[in-house]
Design a protein around this motif. Sequence first.
Motif, PDB file in Angstrom:
ATOM      1  N   ALA A  88     128.048  -3.441  81.534  1.00  0.00           N
ATOM      2  CA  ALA A  88     126.926  -2.532  81.271  1.00  0.00           C
ATOM      3  C   ALA A  88     125.602  -3.285  81.345  1.00  0.00           C
ATOM      4  CB  ALA A  88     127.098  -1.875  79.901  1.00  0.00           C
ATOM      5  N   GLU A  89     125.563  -4.475  80.786  1.00  0.00           N
ATOM      6  CA  GLU A  89     124.331  -5.270  80.819  1.00  0.00           C
ATOM      7  C   GLU A  89     123.980  -5.662  82.244  1.00  0.00           C
ATOM      8  OE1 GLU A  89     121.425  -8.259  80.961  1.00  0.00           O
ATOM      9  OE2 GLU A  89     123.462  -8.478  81.721  1.00  0.00           O
ATOM     10  N   MET A  90     124.981  -6.047  83.013  1.00  0.00           N
ATOM     11  CA  MET A  90     124.731  -6.460  84.396  1.00  0.00           C
ATOM     12  C   MET A  90     124.231  -5.279  85.236  1.00  0.00           C
ATOM     13  SD  MET A  90     125.147  -9.663  84.602  1.00  0.00           S
ATOM     14  CE  MET A  90     125.133  -9.856  86.374  1.00  0.00           C
ATOM     15  N   ARG A  91     124.786  -4.120  85.002  1.00  0.00           N
ATOM     16  CA  ARG A  91     124.347  -2.942  85.762  1.00  0.00           C
ATOM     17  C   ARG A  91     122.916  -2.572  85.377  1.00  0.00           C
ATOM     18  NH1 ARG A  91     127.846   1.697  88.240  1.00  0.00           N
ATOM     19  NH2 ARG A  91     126.154   2.979  89.001  1.00  0.00           N
ATOM     20  N   ALA A  92     122.630  -2.581  84.087  1.00  0.00           N
ATOM     21  CA  ALA A  92     121.271  -2.284  83.633  1.00  0.00           C
ATOM     22  C   ALA A  92     120.304  -3.360  84.103  1.00  0.00           C
ATOM     23  CB  ALA A  92     121.240  -2.167  82.108  1.00  0.00           C
ATOM     24  N   GLY A  93     120.738  -4.601  84.028  1.00  0.00           N
ATOM     25  CA  GLY A  93     119.891  -5.710  84.468  1.00  0.00           C
ATOM     26  C   GLY A  93     119.558  -5.628  85.944  1.00  0.00           C
ATOM     27  N   ALA A  94     120.504  -5.179  86.736  1.00  0.00           N
ATOM     28  CA  ALA A  94     120.251  -5.051  88.178  1.00  0.00           C
ATOM     29  C   ALA A  94     119.200  -3.983  88.442  1.00  0.00           C
ATOM     30  CB  ALA A  94     121.553  -4.721  88.915  1.00  0.00           C
ATOM     31  N   ALA A  95     119.277  -2.876  87.720  1.00  0.00           N
ATOM     32  CA  ALA A  95     118.265  -1.822  87.888  1.00  0.00           C
ATOM     33  C   ALA A  95     116.891  -2.356  87.500  1.00  0.00           C
ATOM     34  CB  ALA A  95     118.625  -0.598  87.055  1.00  0.00           C
ATOM     35  N   TYR A  96     116.836  -3.082  86.417  1.00  0.00           N
ATOM     36  CA  TYR A  96     115.584  -3.676  85.959  1.00  0.00           C
ATOM     37  C   TYR A  96     115.044  -4.658  87.001  1.00  0.00           C
ATOM     38  CZ  TYR A  96     112.462  -6.591  83.145  1.00  0.00           C
ATOM     39  OH  TYR A  96     111.394  -7.305  82.681  1.00  0.00           O
ATOM     40  N   ALA A  97     115.885  -5.545  87.483  1.00  0.00           N
ATOM     41  CA  ALA A  97     115.453  -6.545  88.463  1.00  0.00           C
ATOM     42  C   ALA A  97     114.988  -5.893  89.758  1.00  0.00           C
ATOM     43  CB  ALA A  97     116.590  -7.528  88.744  1.00  0.00           C
ATOM     44  N   HIS A  98     115.679  -4.846  90.165  1.00  0.00           N
ATOM     45  CA  HIS A  98     115.321  -4.184  91.415  1.00  0.00           C
ATOM     46  C   HIS A  98     114.046  -3.342  91.311  1.00  0.00           C
ATOM     47  CE1 HIS A  98     119.257  -5.508  92.782  1.00  0.00           C
ATOM     48  NE2 HIS A  98     118.786  -5.305  94.004  1.00  0.00           N
ATOM     49  N   SER A  99     113.507  -3.209  90.106  1.00  0.00           N
ATOM     50  CA  SER A  99     112.217  -2.525  89.978  1.00  0.00           C
ATOM     51  C   SER A  99     111.150  -3.262  90.775  1.00  0.00           C
ATOM     52  CB  SER A  99     111.801  -2.413  88.508  1.00  0.00           C
ATOM     53  OG  SER A  99     111.499  -3.706  87.967  1.00  0.00           O
ATOM     54  N   ALA A 100     111.390  -4.542  91.068  1.00  0.00           N
ATOM     55  CA  ALA A 100     110.456  -5.305  91.904  1.00  0.00           C
ATOM     56  C   ALA A 100     110.280  -4.639  93.272  1.00  0.00           C
ATOM     57  CB  ALA A 100     110.960  -6.739  92.075  1.00  0.00           C
ATOM     58  N   LEU A 101     111.325  -4.002  93.776  1.00  0.00           N
ATOM     59  CA  LEU A 101     111.219  -3.305  95.058  1.00  0.00           C
ATOM     60  C   LEU A 101     110.232  -2.147  94.965  1.00  0.00           C
ATOM     61  CD1 LEU A 101     115.009  -3.292  95.957  1.00  0.00           C
ATOM     62  CD2 LEU A 101     113.225  -4.707  96.995  1.00  0.00           C
ATOM     63  N   ALA A 102     110.339  -1.360  93.898  1.00  0.00           N
ATOM     64  CA  ALA A 102     109.435  -0.225  93.712  1.00  0.00           C
ATOM     65  C   ALA A 102     108.017  -0.721  93.472  1.00  0.00           C
ATOM     66  CB  ALA A 102     109.893   0.652  92.551  1.00  0.00           C
ATOM     67  N   LEU A 103     107.860  -1.754  92.658  1.00  0.00           N
ATOM     68  CA  LEU A 103     106.536  -2.280  92.370  1.00  0.00           C
ATOM     69  C   LEU A 103     105.871  -2.831  93.634  1.00  0.00           C
ATOM     70  CD1 LEU A 103     107.296  -4.013  88.958  1.00  0.00           C
ATOM     71  CD2 LEU A 103     106.028  -1.877  89.336  1.00  0.00           C
TER      72      LEU A 103
END
Length: 113
Positions: A88-103
């Motif tokens: 669960a942490e890894m999945r949430a962490g990936a979404a958080y890290a990939h926010s760099a794409l949107a930013l």
Amino acid sequence: MNDALYPKPTRSLAEKRKALAPDAEAAFRTFSETVFRDGALSAKTKQLVAIAVAHVTQCPYCIQGHTKEARRRGASAEEIMEAIWVAAEMRAGAAYAHSALALTALGEGGEND
């Protein structure tokens, strides 16, 4: 498991899958047996990894099968739940890290940060 969405695994489905691609079926079984053998990681640890991955890939068949096998290999309910929390942490962490794409995309559009 919801039988309407996910058919219950049956011997007949397994035999059909094997009959339609016997060489691939045999190769997959050999690969799976090799991967899940004791090695640098114990078979129990490998099953805990599989449970975590199954939760990330959201495969109900894998979740059930690997949970049962992990128990057979001596995993406790606490170890299994901890593996699920890691997933669960890894999945949430990936979404958080990939926010760099949107930013980054926002910046490329000429909008102010």
